[in-house]
Scaffold this motif. Structure first.
Motif, mmCIF file in Angstrom:
data_model
loop_
_atom_site.group_PDB
_atom_site.id
_atom_site.type_symbol
_atom_site.label_atom_id
_atom_site.label_comp_id
_atom_site.label_asym_id
_atom_site.label_seq_id
_atom_site.Cartn_x
_atom_site.Cartn_y
_atom_site.Cartn_z
ATOM 1 N N THR A 266 0.840 -1.202 0.000
ATOM 2 C CA THR A 266 0.000 0.000 0.000
ATOM 3 C C THR A 266 0.873 1.250 0.000
ATOM 4 O O THR A 266 0.616 2.195 -0.741
ATOM 5 N N GLY A 267 1.930 1.232 0.803
ATOM 6 C CA GLY A 267 2.856 2.357 0.834
ATOM 7 C C GLY A 267 3.576 2.538 -0.487
ATOM 8 O O GLY A 267 3.755 3.657 -0.961
ATOM 9 N N GLU A 268 3.994 1.432 -1.098
ATOM 10 C CA GLU A 268 4.671 1.499 -2.400
ATOM 11 C C GLU A 268 3.733 2.063 -3.462
ATOM 12 O O GLU A 268 4.145 2.866 -4.288
ATOM 13 N N ILE A 269 2.486 1.635 -3.449
ATOM 14 C CA ILE A 269 1.514 2.121 -4.432
ATOM 15 C C ILE A 269 1.297 3.613 -4.236
ATOM 16 O O ILE A 269 1.236 4.375 -5.202
ATOM 17 N N SER A 270 1.196 4.055 -2.995
ATOM 18 C CA SER A 270 1.001 5.479 -2.713
ATOM 19 C C SER A 270 2.181 6.293 -3.231
ATOM 20 O O SER A 270 1.998 7.369 -3.801
ATOM 21 N N ARG A 271 3.401 5.786 -3.045
ATOM 22 C CA ARG A 271 4.586 6.492 -3.565
ATOM 23 C C ARG A 271 4.561 6.532 -5.087
ATOM 24 O O ARG A 271 4.932 7.523 -5.695
ATOM 25 N N THR A 272 4.096 5.449 -5.721
ATOM 26 C CA THR A 272 4.019 5.383 -7.177
ATOM 27 C C THR A 272 3.076 6.445 -7.712
ATOM 28 O O THR A 272 3.373 7.126 -8.685
ATOM 29 N N SER A 273 1.939 6.622 -7.059
ATOM 30 C CA SER A 273 0.942 7.564 -7.557
ATOM 31 C C SER A 273 1.296 9.007 -7.233
ATOM 32 O O SER A 273 0.782 9.924 -7.862
ATOM 33 N N SER A 274 2.209 9.226 -6.265
ATOM 34 C CA SER A 274 2.523 10.607 -5.885
ATOM 35 C C SER A 274 3.792 11.131 -6.553
ATOM 36 O O SER A 274 4.165 12.271 -6.352
ATOM 37 N N VAL A 275 4.451 10.279 -7.358
ATOM 38 C CA VAL A 275 5.662 10.730 -8.050
ATOM 39 C C VAL A 275 5.276 11.766 -9.094
ATOM 40 O O VAL A 275 4.421 11.535 -9.939
ATOM 41 N N LEU B 58 4.226 -2.689 -9.664
ATOM 42 C CA LEU B 58 4.524 -2.943 -8.263
ATOM 43 C C LEU B 58 5.278 -4.259 -8.172
ATOM 44 O O LEU B 58 4.781 -5.304 -8.593
ATOM 45 N N ASN B 59 6.484 -4.211 -7.611
ATOM 46 C CA ASN B 59 7.286 -5.418 -7.431
ATOM 47 C C ASN B 59 6.675 -6.243 -6.299
ATOM 48 O O ASN B 59 6.478 -5.752 -5.191
ATOM 49 N N SER C 169 -4.416 0.757 -4.015
ATOM 50 C CA SER C 169 -3.912 0.907 -2.644
ATOM 51 C C SER C 169 -4.997 0.552 -1.630
ATOM 52 O O SER C 169 -4.751 -0.155 -0.651
ATOM 53 N N ARG C 170 -6.207 1.034 -1.864
ATOM 54 C CA ARG C 170 -7.336 0.726 -0.973
ATOM 55 C C ARG C 170 -7.597 -0.781 -0.944
ATOM 56 O O ARG C 170 -7.808 -1.367 0.121
#
Length: 195
Positions: A44-53, A68-69, A119-120
């Motif tokens: 979930t954290g990785e996905i959030s970082r992906t969408s906020s780049v 997502l790896n 993420s949700r």
């Protein structure tokens, strides 16, 4: 049953091994569930970082797909089952996605615009994992109580006839086992968080 082993001590050892196996199995289940839940939360954290780049590229050149790896999931038992769970959850939410293998790595590919929804979904899967583990633990506890031999059930009813020192010792051992299982789960969580 004593005739199966030749004496009463063989039966007691057998019963002890069965109980130990059930408790160890339950502890392993709890540890695995904690690892899966933590993997979902980390994703979930990785996905959030992906969408906020943010990118300096024009909107038409911005990436449309994210990946997502799934390395943390791949190290868990039953990786294919975990993939199926993720796939079914994202399908139910009508989120376009694919799994992609690149060498030893497996990725989940999804649309960047869907990142908050993905993420949700992962967050919900983490919660569902925790609930499923608790439900399984309750069922195992109930089944263990139901499957106890009649003499063990009678012993439970006559617990007051058992010497206090023996009851205290049995309680202490079960508390130590439960504490060690909690400690192992805490170590896994701390290790996953890099502590």
């Amino acid at each position: 049953m004593p005739s199966d082993f030749g004496d009463e001590s063989g039966e007691k050892l057998f019963d002890w091994m069965l109980r130990l196996g059930e408790e160890a199995g339950q502890a392993a289940m709890s540890r695995s569930a904690a690892r899966v839940s933590m993997a979902f939360r980390n994703a979930t954290g990785e996905i959030s970082r992906t969408s906020s780049v943010e990118t300096d590229a024009p909107a038409e050149d911005a990436p449309e797909w994210a990946k997502l790896n799934l390395h943390e999931f791949k190290s868990l038992p039953e990786f294919e089952t975990i993939k199926q769970v993720i796939d079914e959850k994202l399908n139910r939410e009508a989120l376009r996605h694919e799994f992609f293998d690149e060498g030893e790595k497996t990725y989940l590919i999804f649309k960047v615009d869907d990142a908050p929804e993905v993420s949700r979904c992962f967050s919900e899967l983490a919660d569902e994992t925790t609930r499923a583990c608790k439900k399984a633990e309750q069922r195992l506890s109930r089944e263990h109580g139901r499957d106890a031999p009649a003499k063990d059930k009678a012993a439970l009813k006559d617990a007051d006839k058992e010497p206090l020192q023996d009851r205290v010792e049995a309680f202490r051992k079960s508390a130590e086992l439960a504490e060690s299982a909690r400690g192992i789960n805490r170590e896994i969580i701390d290790k996953a968080r890099g502590r």
